[in-house]
Design an enzyme around this catalytic site. Structure first.
Site, PDB file in Angstrom:
ATOM      1  N   GLY A 207       0.781  -1.238   0.000  1.00  0.00           N
ATOM      2  CA  GLY A 207       0.000   0.000   0.000  1.00  0.00           C
ATOM      3  C   GLY A 207       0.807   1.279   0.000  1.00  0.00           C
ATOM      4  O   GLY A 207       0.330   2.312   0.468  1.00  0.00           O
TER       5      GLY A 207
ATOM      6  N   MET B 151      -3.959  -6.699  -7.209  1.00  0.00           N
ATOM      7  CA  MET B 151      -3.314  -7.716  -8.047  1.00  0.00           C
ATOM      8  C   MET B 151      -4.298  -8.668  -8.717  1.00  0.00           C
ATOM      9  O   MET B 151      -4.088  -9.882  -8.705  1.00  0.00           O
ATOM     10  CB  MET B 151      -2.300  -8.487  -7.204  1.00  0.00           C
ATOM     11  CG  MET B 151      -1.171  -7.629  -6.724  1.00  0.00           C
ATOM     12  SD  MET B 151      -0.391  -6.741  -8.089  1.00  0.00           S
ATOM     13  CE  MET B 151       1.044  -6.086  -7.293  1.00  0.00           C
TER      14      MET B 151
ATOM     15  N   HIS C 157       0.618   0.844 -13.198  1.00  0.00           N
ATOM     16  CA  HIS C 157       1.328  -0.355 -13.630  1.00  0.00           C
ATOM     17  C   HIS C 157       2.831  -0.074 -13.646  1.00  0.00           C
ATOM     18  O   HIS C 157       3.262   0.964 -14.153  1.00  0.00           O
ATOM     19  CB  HIS C 157       0.850  -0.769 -15.036  1.00  0.00           C
ATOM     20  CG  HIS C 157       1.508  -2.031 -15.498  1.00  0.00           C
ATOM     21  ND1 HIS C 157       1.161  -3.269 -15.004  1.00  0.00           N
ATOM     22  CD2 HIS C 157       2.527  -2.243 -16.357  1.00  0.00           C
ATOM     23  CE1 HIS C 157       1.930  -4.187 -15.553  1.00  0.00           C
ATOM     24  NE2 HIS C 157       2.771  -3.596 -16.369  1.00  0.00           N
TER      25      HIS C 157
ATOM     26  N   GLU D  23     -11.611  -3.605 -20.271  1.00  0.00           N
ATOM     27  CA  GLU D  23     -11.753  -5.048 -20.054  1.00  0.00           C
ATOM     28  C   GLU D  23     -10.454  -5.823 -20.257  1.00  0.00           C
ATOM     29  O   GLU D  23     -10.328  -6.964 -19.817  1.00  0.00           O
ATOM     30  CB  GLU D  23     -12.833  -5.636 -20.983  1.00  0.00           C
ATOM     31  CG  GLU D  23     -14.264  -5.404 -20.512  1.00  0.00           C
ATOM     32  CD  GLU D  23     -14.803  -4.019 -20.863  1.00  0.00           C
ATOM     33  OE1 GLU D  23     -14.038  -3.207 -21.431  1.00  0.00           O
ATOM     34  OE2 GLU D  23     -15.973  -3.746 -20.546  1.00  0.00           O
ATOM     35  N   GLY D  24      -9.488  -5.227 -20.938  1.00  0.00           N
ATOM     36  CA  GLY D  24      -8.247  -5.957 -21.233  1.00  0.00           C
ATOM     37  C   GLY D  24      -7.291  -5.963 -20.056  1.00  0.00           C
ATOM     38  O   GLY D  24      -7.555  -5.381 -19.001  1.00  0.00           O
TER      39      GLY D  24
ATOM     40  N   GLU E  33       6.153   6.118  -9.300  1.00  0.00           N
ATOM     41  CA  GLU E  33       4.719   5.797  -9.127  1.00  0.00           C
ATOM     42  C   GLU E  33       4.100   6.750  -8.114  1.00  0.00           C
ATOM     43  O   GLU E  33       2.980   7.243  -8.295  1.00  0.00           O
ATOM     44  CB  GLU E  33       4.546   4.354  -8.646  1.00  0.00           C
ATOM     45  CG  GLU E  33       4.999   3.306  -9.636  1.00  0.00           C
ATOM     46  CD  GLU E  33       4.657   1.882  -9.175  1.00  0.00           C
ATOM     47  OE1 GLU E  33       3.648   1.695  -8.478  1.00  0.00           O
ATOM     48  OE2 GLU E  33       5.405   0.955  -9.526  1.00  0.00           O
TER      49      GLU E  33
END
Ligand code: GAR
Length: 215
Positions: free
Chosen positions: A12, A90, A109, A142-143, A174
């Site tokens: 987290g 995940m 990502h 959706e991918g 990130e």
């Protein structure tokens, strides 16, 4: 003020970076709930420290993937969540959630998409021997890590990098770009045109994240 719901599975640290960005006033938002699929996630402790409601929802306690994500979407809706944040969640999110939050789910990502989607993006990049890697914030479709890209940051990759060393370098970025993407959304500056995300007000965001390389 924008209401966020965060989904996380692991340590987290991205969740924490977003909490910090809210606390410092960088993002004008509140986090209504932390949902985790992992009862051991350290994100739970982080949520408690910051008075954010933690909710543990394990897929194995539900009849199937559809039922699970229908329930998750219901919990988010119930709390007035407007934007869903996948901060190290995940799992490939199910259609039941995507349908209810179309273009309102963001994922981080640890690679420069479309390279190295799926799990262990850092390891995939280190093993492949790329010289530049980085991270990507994108809207979720959706991918598998295929949705429109909001912002990316690049880091150098070295021949002796491991998953961990490259991963740490990426993680630092990130923690910058995820809050920034949420801020852009909260300011109403993001729109989607096909595959492309248009950032209102200029190109500077990408340049801030990726200054010219000094070689
Ligand atoms: C981050 O590196 C994030 O990019 C990655 O998991 C890590 C979570 O760290 N996400 C994925 O790989 C999603 N496919 P955190 O729990 O410390 O934020």
């Amino acid at each position: 003020m924008l209401t966020l719901g965060v989904l996380a599975s692991g340590g987290g640290t991205n969740f924490q970076a977003i909490i910090n960005a809210i606390d410092s006033g960088y993002i004008n938002a509140r986090i209504a709930v932390l949902i985790t699929d992992n009862p051991d996630s350290y994100a739970i402790e982080r949520s408690k420290k910051h008075n954010i409601e933690p909710l543990i929802l394990r897929p194995k306690d539900f009849a199937g993937k559809d039922t699970y994500y229908f329930h998750v979407a219901g919990e988010l809706n119930k709390r007035g969540v407007e934007l869903v944040i996948l901060a190290g969640f995940m799992r490939v999110v199910g259609k039941a959630l995507i349908d209810q939050y179309r273009n309102r789910i963001m994922n981080i990502h640890p690679a420069l998409l479309p390279s190295f989607p799926g799990l262990h993006g850092q390891k995939q990049a280190a093993d492949y021997g790329v010289k530049i890697s980085g991270c990507t914030v994108h809207f979720v479709d959706e991918g598998m890590d295929t949705g429109p890209i909001i912002i990316q940051a690049a880091v150098p990759a070295y021949h002796d990098d491991t998953e961990e060393s490259l991963g740490q370098r990426i993680l630092k970025q990130e923690h910058k770009i995820f809050p920034h993407a949420i801020r852009l959304y909260s300011e109403g500056r993001l729109s989607i045109d096909g595959r492309k995300v248009i950032i209102k007000g200029g190109r500077e965001d990408s340049e801030i994240m990726n200054p010219p390389l000094m070689l």
